[in-house]
Design an enzyme around this catalytic site. Sequence first.
Site, PDB file in Angstrom:
ATOM      1  N   ILE A 122       1.434   3.583  -3.998  1.00  0.00           N
ATOM      2  CA  ILE A 122       0.917   4.951  -4.039  1.00  0.00           C
ATOM      3  C   ILE A 122       2.071   5.941  -3.895  1.00  0.00           C
ATOM      4  O   ILE A 122       2.612   6.143  -2.805  1.00  0.00           O
ATOM      5  CB  ILE A 122      -0.127   5.173  -2.917  1.00  0.00           C
ATOM      6  CG1 ILE A 122      -1.292   4.197  -3.081  1.00  0.00           C
ATOM      7  CG2 ILE A 122      -0.624   6.612  -2.927  1.00  0.00           C
ATOM      8  CD1 ILE A 122      -2.021   4.277  -4.420  1.00  0.00           C
ATOM      9  N   ASP A 124      15.100 -15.161  22.247  1.00  0.00           N
ATOM     10  CA  ASP A 124      16.141 -16.184  22.132  1.00  0.00           C
ATOM     11  C   ASP A 124      16.751 -16.236  20.747  1.00  0.00           C
ATOM     12  O   ASP A 124      17.335 -17.220  20.366  1.00  0.00           O
ATOM     13  CB  ASP A 124      15.568 -17.568  22.492  1.00  0.00           C
ATOM     14  CG  ASP A 124      14.422 -17.970  21.591  1.00  0.00           C
ATOM     15  OD1 ASP A 124      13.902 -19.081  21.764  1.00  0.00           O
ATOM     16  OD2 ASP A 124      14.052 -17.171  20.706  1.00  0.00           O
ATOM     17  N   SER A 177      -0.455 -15.980  -0.410  1.00  0.00           N
ATOM     18  CA  SER A 177      -0.123 -17.295   0.146  1.00  0.00           C
ATOM     19  C   SER A 177      -0.271 -17.319   1.658  1.00  0.00           C
ATOM     20  O   SER A 177      -0.390 -18.384   2.255  1.00  0.00           O
ATOM     21  CB  SER A 177       1.320 -17.664  -0.195  1.00  0.00           C
ATOM     22  OG  SER A 177       1.515 -17.736  -1.579  1.00  0.00           O
ATOM     23  N   HIS A 183       0.824  -1.217   0.000  1.00  0.00           N
ATOM     24  CA  HIS A 183       0.000   0.000   0.000  1.00  0.00           C
ATOM     25  C   HIS A 183       0.851   1.258   0.000  1.00  0.00           C
ATOM     26  O   HIS A 183       0.436   2.283  -0.532  1.00  0.00           O
ATOM     27  CB  HIS A 183      -0.933  -0.012   1.208  1.00  0.00           C
ATOM     28  CG  HIS A 183      -2.122  -0.895   1.045  1.00  0.00           C
ATOM     29  ND1 HIS A 183      -3.415  -0.465   1.257  1.00  0.00           N
ATOM     30  CD2 HIS A 183      -2.218  -2.187   0.667  1.00  0.00           C
ATOM     31  CE1 HIS A 183      -4.254  -1.462   1.028  1.00  0.00           C
ATOM     32  NE2 HIS A 183      -3.549  -2.527   0.673  1.00  0.00           N
TER      33      HIS A 183
END
Length: 439
Positions: free
Chosen positions: A129, A321, A252, A125
């Site tokens: 633009i 960690d 995905s 986005h």
Amino acid sequence: MLFTIFKATNVRKLSFLVFLLCILISFKDQNADTKRDLNDSEWSSSSSSSTSSSSPRDWSPLMQASRAVFLSVDEEDGEEPHRNLEYDFYRDSCPEAESIVQEMIRYLYKIRSDVAPALLRLVFHDCFIEGCDASVLLDAAEGNDSEKDSPPNESLKGFDIIDIIKEEIEQVCPGVVSCADILVLAAREGVVQAGGPFYPLFTGRRDSMVSFSDTATNELPPPQADLSETLASFSSRGFDSRETVSLLGAHSIGVIHCKFFQDRLYNFGRTNQPDPSLDPDFLNLMKAKCSNISSTSSAPSPSFVGVPSSSTSVAPSPHFDGSSSSNFDCSPSSSAADLHSFEDSLSSSIEEQGVDMAYDGPEVGFGTVYYRSLLQGKGILYADQQLMTGEETGIWVRAYASDVSMFRRDFALAMMKLSNLRTLTAPMGQIRLNCSKVA
């Protein structure tokens, strides 16, 4: 006599220059043929490879090709030349910057894995633009409407993630690293954490001092678009059909919320009937997932790329960690207020109904399930399924469905190109101290 010798010498020099020019032209033609052969060989090798990830050192040809894009600098007389994006731009001014982004995203991903689709959608986005200038991060101010408030951006998430990273970097290198660079780097690390490919990025972007609410409202591609509209939208930003299909592999990951495709279930094309192209069993599945969605309710039009999930909760780790070569502390205490606020917002978020993109998990078939679903007529968004209606786009859907390594390479290249769209570099723009406000 001397004049004759001088004239003969000049003729020999001219002849030698012509000879050199002919050789150069010959080498240029041979080089073009060689490049074509190498490209054919590369794609053949890529298609047969089963490697699921790439290390930065594997990308040196891509780095050289990308770097060439930024070597044409405008240096008109009397004007300060624009700086180019560079690989490892902050190597002297803030050498820990990229490591901070990487480790913060790794930590936050353990708290909530949907940071990956949220950041992927956020960077799309922003870059789509007016370029990758962090304008999407700006709050509304006097005389300047915010892109956040435009209808396609109402469901955007990830702003707090960028703020957390920015605060951490400001403690180490105040006023040095742009929000625009943080966003593209964070999105890349989100892709990697979600099992997607690593891709090299140049840095040195500057932040915009204005946002572009009207442009966002009118030019972000909607999920209800037909194929011609989608291709035209991406073409306006320099992406061809192949790149468009690969970029949409961003679907995905994440969960598509029901409100973004409910018209296909109940009122397709205002017919008060489902989309006739939907497989009946798949239609019933989606209706079951969206059982509380009214057929007459309305929803804002989202953009095309990735509606992130807010329904998956992962318990936060009490201690960081991850490994890091830098000396900064990436534990919750390092940005305690922001991190606790982030964790609280996750645990208290309202769950929205949606359909999971059926992603198989880290490092297993990133993109493949999405393309295979399109082959089966089970694309969740109408614009996704429309990719199968075009001859060329259908070819690439089938290619990516069968060849993960080809998709990963193409997706990485497309994300590199997206991340370089119309960037601001010094002396243009600024380095914001707070990503939501102009400095």
